[in-house]
Every structure is written in structure tokens, then in C-alpha cells.
Design an enzyme around this catalytic site. Structure first.
Site, PDB file in Angstrom:
ATOM      1  N   HIS A  56       0.881  -1.162   0.000  1.00  0.00           N
ATOM      2  CA  HIS A  56       0.000   0.000   0.000  1.00  0.00           C
ATOM      3  C   HIS A  56       0.923   1.217   0.000  1.00  0.00           C
ATOM      4  O   HIS A  56       1.995   1.174   0.622  1.00  0.00           O
ATOM      5  CB  HIS A  56      -0.832   0.102   1.281  1.00  0.00           C
ATOM      6  CG  HIS A  56      -1.698  -1.074   1.576  1.00  0.00           C
ATOM      7  ND1 HIS A  56      -1.233  -2.220   2.155  1.00  0.00           N
ATOM      8  CD2 HIS A  56      -3.022  -1.254   1.387  1.00  0.00           C
ATOM      9  CE1 HIS A  56      -2.230  -3.069   2.311  1.00  0.00           C
ATOM     10  NE2 HIS A  56      -3.333  -2.514   1.847  1.00  0.00           N
ATOM     11  N   ASP A  59       2.500   1.735   3.295  1.00  0.00           N
ATOM     12  CA  ASP A  59       3.431   0.728   3.835  1.00  0.00           C
ATOM     13  C   ASP A  59       4.855   1.157   3.516  1.00  0.00           C
ATOM     14  O   ASP A  59       5.799   0.856   4.252  1.00  0.00           O
ATOM     15  CB  ASP A  59       3.241  -0.648   3.182  1.00  0.00           C
ATOM     16  CG  ASP A  59       1.866  -1.221   3.395  1.00  0.00           C
ATOM     17  OD1 ASP A  59       1.220  -0.865   4.388  1.00  0.00           O
ATOM     18  OD2 ASP A  59       1.441  -2.039   2.546  1.00  0.00           O
ATOM     19  N   MET A  90       2.746  -5.585  -7.513  1.00  0.00           N
ATOM     20  CA  MET A  90       1.430  -4.968  -7.346  1.00  0.00           C
ATOM     21  C   MET A  90       1.542  -3.810  -6.359  1.00  0.00           C
ATOM     22  O   MET A  90       2.386  -3.836  -5.461  1.00  0.00           O
ATOM     23  CB  MET A  90       0.465  -6.048  -6.815  1.00  0.00           C
ATOM     24  CG  MET A  90      -0.928  -5.599  -6.486  1.00  0.00           C
ATOM     25  SD  MET A  90      -1.097  -4.976  -4.798  1.00  0.00           S
ATOM     26  CE  MET A  90      -1.688  -6.405  -3.921  1.00  0.00           C
ATOM     27  N   GLU A 183     -10.657  -6.474  -5.250  1.00  0.00           N
ATOM     28  CA  GLU A 183     -10.604  -7.529  -4.222  1.00  0.00           C
ATOM     29  C   GLU A 183     -11.884  -7.525  -3.394  1.00  0.00           C
ATOM     30  O   GLU A 183     -12.111  -6.616  -2.589  1.00  0.00           O
ATOM     31  CB  GLU A 183      -9.383  -7.292  -3.327  1.00  0.00           C
ATOM     32  CG  GLU A 183      -9.261  -8.328  -2.224  1.00  0.00           C
ATOM     33  CD  GLU A 183      -7.989  -8.149  -1.408  1.00  0.00           C
ATOM     34  OE1 GLU A 183      -7.054  -7.462  -1.875  1.00  0.00           O
ATOM     35  OE2 GLU A 183      -7.944  -8.692  -0.300  1.00  0.00           O
ATOM     36  N   LYS A 185     -14.629  -8.627  -0.479  1.00  0.00           N
ATOM     37  CA  LYS A 185     -14.618  -9.107   0.913  1.00  0.00           C
ATOM     38  C   LYS A 185     -16.011  -8.856   1.478  1.00  0.00           C
ATOM     39  O   LYS A 185     -16.579  -7.790   1.247  1.00  0.00           O
ATOM     40  CB  LYS A 185     -13.552  -8.352   1.721  1.00  0.00           C
ATOM     41  CG  LYS A 185     -13.367  -8.901   3.138  1.00  0.00           C
ATOM     42  CD  LYS A 185     -12.209  -8.209   3.865  1.00  0.00           C
ATOM     43  CE  LYS A 185     -12.017  -8.801   5.252  1.00  0.00           C
ATOM     44  NZ  LYS A 185     -10.935  -8.148   6.002  1.00  0.00           N
ATOM     45  N   GLU A 219      -9.458 -13.594  -2.553  1.00  0.00           N
ATOM     46  CA  GLU A 219      -8.654 -13.995  -1.388  1.00  0.00           C
ATOM     47  C   GLU A 219      -9.327 -15.172  -0.692  1.00  0.00           C
ATOM     48  O   GLU A 219     -10.536 -15.136  -0.429  1.00  0.00           O
ATOM     49  CB  GLU A 219      -8.511 -12.814  -0.423  1.00  0.00           C
ATOM     50  CG  GLU A 219      -7.826 -13.227   0.876  1.00  0.00           C
ATOM     51  CD  GLU A 219      -7.413 -12.066   1.759  1.00  0.00           C
ATOM     52  OE1 GLU A 219      -6.928 -11.053   1.231  1.00  0.00           O
ATOM     53  OE2 GLU A 219      -7.580 -12.187   2.976  1.00  0.00           O
ATOM     54  N   HIS A 222     -11.484 -14.337   2.313  1.00  0.00           N
ATOM     55  CA  HIS A 222     -12.685 -13.526   2.121  1.00  0.00           C
ATOM     56  C   HIS A 222     -13.870 -14.358   1.642  1.00  0.00           C
ATOM     57  O   HIS A 222     -14.983 -14.210   2.163  1.00  0.00           O
ATOM     58  CB  HIS A 222     -12.401 -12.382   1.143  1.00  0.00           C
ATOM     59  CG  HIS A 222     -11.356 -11.427   1.639  1.00  0.00           C
ATOM     60  ND1 HIS A 222     -10.903 -10.372   0.902  1.00  0.00           N
ATOM     61  CD2 HIS A 222     -10.670 -11.384   2.815  1.00  0.00           C
ATOM     62  CE1 HIS A 222      -9.985  -9.700   1.599  1.00  0.00           C
ATOM     63  NE2 HIS A 222      -9.825 -10.308   2.758  1.00  0.00           N
ATOM     64  N   ASP A 247      -4.862 -13.522  -3.661  1.00  0.00           N
ATOM     65  CA  ASP A 247      -4.369 -13.386  -2.290  1.00  0.00           C
ATOM     66  C   ASP A 247      -4.535 -14.733  -1.595  1.00  0.00           C
ATOM     67  O   ASP A 247      -5.663 -15.196  -1.356  1.00  0.00           O
ATOM     68  CB  ASP A 247      -5.162 -12.301  -1.531  1.00  0.00           C
ATOM     69  CG  ASP A 247      -4.641 -10.896  -1.828  1.00  0.00           C
ATOM     70  OD1 ASP A 247      -3.713 -10.765  -2.658  1.00  0.00           O
ATOM     71  OD2 ASP A 247      -5.153  -9.936  -1.231  1.00  0.00           O
ATOM     72  N   ASP A 257     -11.752 -12.299  10.314  1.00  0.00           N
ATOM     73  CA  ASP A 257     -10.721 -12.370   9.272  1.00  0.00           C
ATOM     74  C   ASP A 257      -9.393 -12.819   9.885  1.00  0.00           C
ATOM     75  O   ASP A 257      -8.720 -12.043  10.553  1.00  0.00           O
ATOM     76  CB  ASP A 257     -10.602 -10.969   8.661  1.00  0.00           C
ATOM     77  CG  ASP A 257      -9.630 -10.905   7.520  1.00  0.00           C
ATOM     78  OD1 ASP A 257      -9.164 -11.964   7.070  1.00  0.00           O
ATOM     79  OD2 ASP A 257      -9.337  -9.787   7.080  1.00  0.00           O
ATOM     80  N   ASP A 259      -6.518 -14.390   8.414  1.00  0.00           N
ATOM     81  CA  ASP A 259      -5.245 -14.183   7.699  1.00  0.00           C
ATOM     82  C   ASP A 259      -4.174 -15.206   8.078  1.00  0.00           C
ATOM     83  O   ASP A 259      -2.999 -14.860   8.246  1.00  0.00           O
ATOM     84  CB  ASP A 259      -4.691 -12.757   7.953  1.00  0.00           C
ATOM     85  CG  ASP A 259      -5.408 -11.707   7.126  1.00  0.00           C
ATOM     86  OD1 ASP A 259      -6.004 -12.057   6.089  1.00  0.00           O
ATOM     87  OD2 ASP A 259      -5.367 -10.521   7.513  1.00  0.00           O
ATOM     88  N   ASP A 289      -1.303 -13.020   1.302  1.00  0.00           N
ATOM     89  CA  ASP A 289      -1.843 -11.907   2.092  1.00  0.00           C
ATOM     90  C   ASP A 289      -2.246 -12.468   3.453  1.00  0.00           C
ATOM     91  O   ASP A 289      -3.406 -12.803   3.701  1.00  0.00           O
ATOM     92  CB  ASP A 289      -3.045 -11.260   1.396  1.00  0.00           C
ATOM     93  CG  ASP A 289      -3.490 -10.001   2.130  1.00  0.00           C
ATOM     94  OD1 ASP A 289      -2.785  -9.586   3.070  1.00  0.00           O
ATOM     95  OD2 ASP A 289      -4.534  -9.431   1.770  1.00  0.00           O
TER      96      ASP A 289
HETATM   97  C1  GCO Z   1      -7.776  -7.339   4.261  1.00  0.00           C
HETATM   98  C2  GCO Z   1      -7.363  -7.273   2.814  1.00  0.00           C
HETATM   99  C3  GCO Z   1      -6.156  -6.439   2.577  1.00  0.00           C
HETATM  100  C4  GCO Z   1      -5.951  -6.184   1.099  1.00  0.00           C
HETATM  101  C5  GCO Z   1      -4.912  -5.157   0.904  1.00  0.00           C
HETATM  102  C6  GCO Z   1      -4.576  -4.952  -0.539  1.00  0.00           C
HETATM  103  O1  GCO Z   1      -8.576  -8.211   4.572  1.00  0.00           O
HETATM  104  O2  GCO Z   1      -7.325  -6.523   5.061  1.00  0.00           O
HETATM  105  O3  GCO Z   1      -7.159  -8.584   2.367  1.00  0.00           O
HETATM  106  O4  GCO Z   1      -5.024  -7.067   3.117  1.00  0.00           O
HETATM  107  O5  GCO Z   1      -5.598  -7.336   0.412  1.00  0.00           O
HETATM  108  O6  GCO Z   1      -5.370  -3.978   1.474  1.00  0.00           O
HETATM  109  O7  GCO Z   1      -5.508  -4.176  -1.119  1.00  0.00           O
HETATM  110 MN    MN Z   2      -6.210  -9.325   0.607  1.00  0.00          MN
HETATM  111 MN    MN Z   3      -7.950 -10.069   3.762  1.00  0.00          MN
END
Ligand code: GCO
Ligand code: MN
Ligand code: MN
Length: 389
Positions: A56, A59, A90, A183, A185, A219, A222, A247, A257, A259, A289
Site C-alpha cells: 500500500h 506501507d 502490485m 478484491e 470481501k 482472497e 474472504h 491473495d 478475518d 489471515d 496476504d
Molecule cells: C484485508 C485485505 C487487505 C488487502 C490489501 C490490498 O482483509 O485486510 O485482504 O489485506 O488485500 O489492502 O488491497
Molecule cells: Mn487481501
Molecule cells: Mn484479507
């Protein structure tokens, strides 16, 4: 551990700066690990055999950085990229963290917020282009609502589309040659997010001014949060020629979520995901991700990164072996998998085709009695995974 699962850059494994850089902060507690500088992340990933990084805008360049800070950070980052050979695959905009976006960014009710969100994205696209990113991701973290009265869906989607159309024109105008990936979610951080699933996003893309420039970035976590089948989501994105990015991580159904590290949950689904990606010829980045568990140490982060890539490579080998196993091929044939690729009415529609179909002898009882050997087929897959096949 055998070396044949050691990644090389050609495997196209990528980590976001925010993934391995995650210091373990969560909603209930602060950081458990130190922050790692972007150039240090690049070097560590280079040592592990990764292909690249993504980020981002904030970041890499903090929100309040001065132009001089920006150049100094970029200089160190570029140096690390050159020394390691890692690529930036990306880039994306952080349109979630700043309180200005508390009611949405591209879909905020206040036009001034929307204009700021587009301006921030223009600058972030420039930053991505400067370091060679060919894909630009849009994850609408704040695009949504908690209460129905506050945000009617139709106008919100109009504004979402307006923003993506504007930014796509910008990329074309600048000759950046980037593609966009949306993306989806379903929720988190908003109660309900717009474009909640891959299906919603695929439809939205078809309404854009430049649909050919825009694909999806599905993802694992998601679609799983929404209780959906991720292999089906990716399968449909591929079918629509819209898988521009992916992702990878892990998630248990019905949870927040999480991750998790790729492979931490639902290995069988991930086997079929890897099989699908490899057999489809998808040649984009394989982006993890996800982040190390909060309890993990600073050094454990690299175990997390190594494990993510290693699991993908093991599953890739398993998928190849499975596809070549004569028992698998025979059981697929018994389950009539190849027949699914045959057109049902090959001659197409005509009055005669209708008559033929209606006059054809159909024997529902015989059709009901045919054998579909799915139990043995799935058991074989399970035994491949368990190492007993
Ligand atoms: C989340 C998302 C993020 C995006 C990222 C890229 O659930 O927080 O997956 O990690 O992938 O912001 O756009
Ligand atoms: Mn993501
Ligand atoms: Mn995510």
C-alpha cells in the site's frame, strides 16, 4: 527438510510489505514484534527465494512523509530491489486507515472525502508505476455500511464505478500499462462491504467503461468468511478471464478475518486451488496476504513466510502426482468428468433440435440407477494428501 520444496523466484511468490511486516497488533492489543523497514523485508524475502513484494502507498511511504523523506525511503527500497533482484508486482492505496475514510472512501457520502480518496489513489498509482507495478489492487476496506439508512447501495455503486473509471482513464492517459484487480470481501472492517464476493465483483466489472482493464483479486479468507467455496470463485474468475491477481492465506469458516498462513486450514481445498491455478496457466503473482501468528517472534515471521511457500510447492507436487495417477484418471472417467466438456446439444438451437430432444427416449430410472463413484474418488484424493496413496 528436502530441498525440492525450496522456492525460487520463478515460482512467483510475493509478500505484501504489510504481511511479513505485520507487528502482531490486533483489535485487543498492541504490537508483539518490532516494525521491519521495507528494504529489510526485501532483503529477507530475497534470501528465502521469493519473487517480489507489493505494498500500500503508506506501507512504503508514511502518510505524513515529506517529499525528502519519500525520496530517501524510495532510494533505500530501490537499492534493496536491485541488490536482491526482487520485483514489485502490485501496488494499492491505503484507503482504510485514516479516520477521514471512516464513512467510506470512493463511496463516502461526503464528496470532499471521495475527491481526497481519488487524489490519494492518483499519487499511489504514480508511486506504483515508478517502481514497476503492473497490477493495481482495489480493496474497498471502508466501502460499506453498518446501517441501511445511511448508504443506499445504488448511488454508492455509481460512485465506486465513477472512481474506478476515472483512475482507469488516468492509467491509460499516463501510458502506465497497468491492470486493475478488485478484491472482494464480505465484511470487516465494515459491517457489510460493497462488492462482497467474487461474483459481485465480476458483475460490477462488466458495467465499467474499460472492463478489459479490470479483473479480480480473490482472497481465500474472504470467500471463506462468506461461507463460499474458494475453488469455485477462482474457477469462475478464470472462466471469465478475470483472474488478474490472487491473495493466498487460510481461514476457518464463520470466524473473523484470520489471515492465517497458507495451508494452516483446509488442505484439501488448497490442493484443488493449487491444481486449478497450475493447470489453468495462471502466470500472475502468487501473493500471500497473511501474517504470522501474534504470539510468534520476530524470527518466527520468516518461518511463516518459508512455510507459506513450502506448502504451496508441496501441494503443487501433490497436484501433479494426483493428476497423473492412473487410478485418479480411471475414477474421473468413471465419474464422467471428461463428458462434462462435451456440448449437450452440439448442433445448437433449431426447430429440429427441439423435436429431437422431445422425441428422444429418456429413461429417468436408468439415469437414476447409474453409478457415480465419488466416494472412491475423494478417498483417493485424501490418501494422496495423507501420503498413503
Ligand atoms: C484485508 C485485505 C487487505 C488487502 C490489501 C490490498 O482483509 O485486510 O485482504 O489485506 O488485500 O489492502 O488491497
Ligand atoms: Mn487481501
Ligand atoms: Mn484479507
Amino acid at each position: 527438510m528436502s530441498d525440492r520444496y525450496a522456492p525460487v523466484p520463478e515460482d512467483r511468490f510475493v509478500f505484501g510489505l504489510w504481511t511479513v511486516g505485520n507487528p502482531g497488533r490486533d483489535t485487543w492489543g498492541g504490537a508483539t514484534r518490532p516494525v521491519i523497514a521495507p528494504d529489510e523485508i526485501v532483503r529477507r524475502l530475497g534470501d528465502l527465494g521469493a519473487h517480489g513484494v507489493c505494498f500500500h502507498d503508506n506501507d512504503l511511504i508514511p502518510f505524513d512523509a515529506t517529499p525528502a523523506d519519500r525520496e530517501a525511503i524510495l532510494g533505500r527500497f530501490r537499492k534493496a530491489l536491485t541488490e536482491t533482484g526482487l520485483r514489485v508486482t502490485m501496488a494499492t492505496t491505503n484507503l482504510a486507515f485514516h479516520p477521514a475514510f471512516k464513512d467510506g472512501s470512493f463511496t463516502a457520502n461526503d464528496p470532499a472525502v471521495r475527491r481526497f480518496a481519488i487524489a490519494k489513489s492518483l499519487r499511489a498509482i504514480d508511486l506504483g508505476a515508478e517502481v514497476g507495478a503492473s497490477t493495481y489492487v482495489f480493496w474497498g476496506g471502508r466501502e460499506g455500511a453498518e446501517i441501511h439508512a445511511s448508504k443506499p447501495v445504488g448511488p454508492a455503486l455509481d460512485r465506486y464505478r465513477e472512481a474506478i473509471d476515472f483512475l482507469a482513464d488516468y492509467v491509460v492517459d499516463r501510458g502506465y500499462g497497468m491492470r486493475f484487480a478488485i478484491e472482494p470481501k464480505p465484511n470487516e472492517p465494515r459491517g457489510d462491504l460493497f462488492l462482497p464476493t467474487v461474483g459481485h465483483a465480476l458483475h460490477f466489472i462488466e458495467t465499467l467503461a474499460r472492463p478489459e482493464m479490470v479483473g479480480v483479486n480473490p482472497e481465500v479468507a474472504h470467500e471463506t468468511m462468506a461461507g463460499l467455496n474458494f475453488v469455485h470463485a477462482v474457477g469462475q474468475a478464470l472462466w471469465a478471464n478475470k483472474l488478474f491477481h490472487i491473495d493466498l492465506n487460510s481461514q476457518r469458516i464463520g470466524r473473523y478475518d484470520q489471515d492465517y498462513r497458507f495451508g494452516q486450514e483446509d488442505i484439501k481445498e488448497l490442493l484443488f486451488l493449487v491444481k486449478l491455478l497450475e493447470e489453468s496457466g495462471y502466470d500472475g503473482p502468487l501473493h500471500f496476504d497473511s501474517h504470522a501468528l501474534r504470539a510468534e517472534s520476530a524470527e518466527g515471521v520468516w518461518d511463516f513466510a518459508r512455510g507459506s511457500m513450502r506448502t504451496y510447492l508441496i501441494l503443487r507436487e501433490k497436484a501433479t502426482r494426483l493428476a497423473a495417477d492412473p487410478r485418479y484418471i480411471a475414477l474421473c472417467a468413471e465419474a464422467q468428468v471428461p463428458e462434462l466438456s462435451l456440448p449437450t446439444v452440439p448442433e445448437g438451437f433449431s426447430g429440429e433440435a427441439v423435436t429431437r430432444l422431445l422425441e428422444e427416449h429418456h429413461d429417468p430410472d436408468a439415469l437414476a440407477a447409474r453409478v457415480v463413484a465419488n466416494e472412491r474418488l475423494d478417498q483417493l484424493v485424501t490418501e494422496h494428501l495423507l501420503g498413503t496413496a
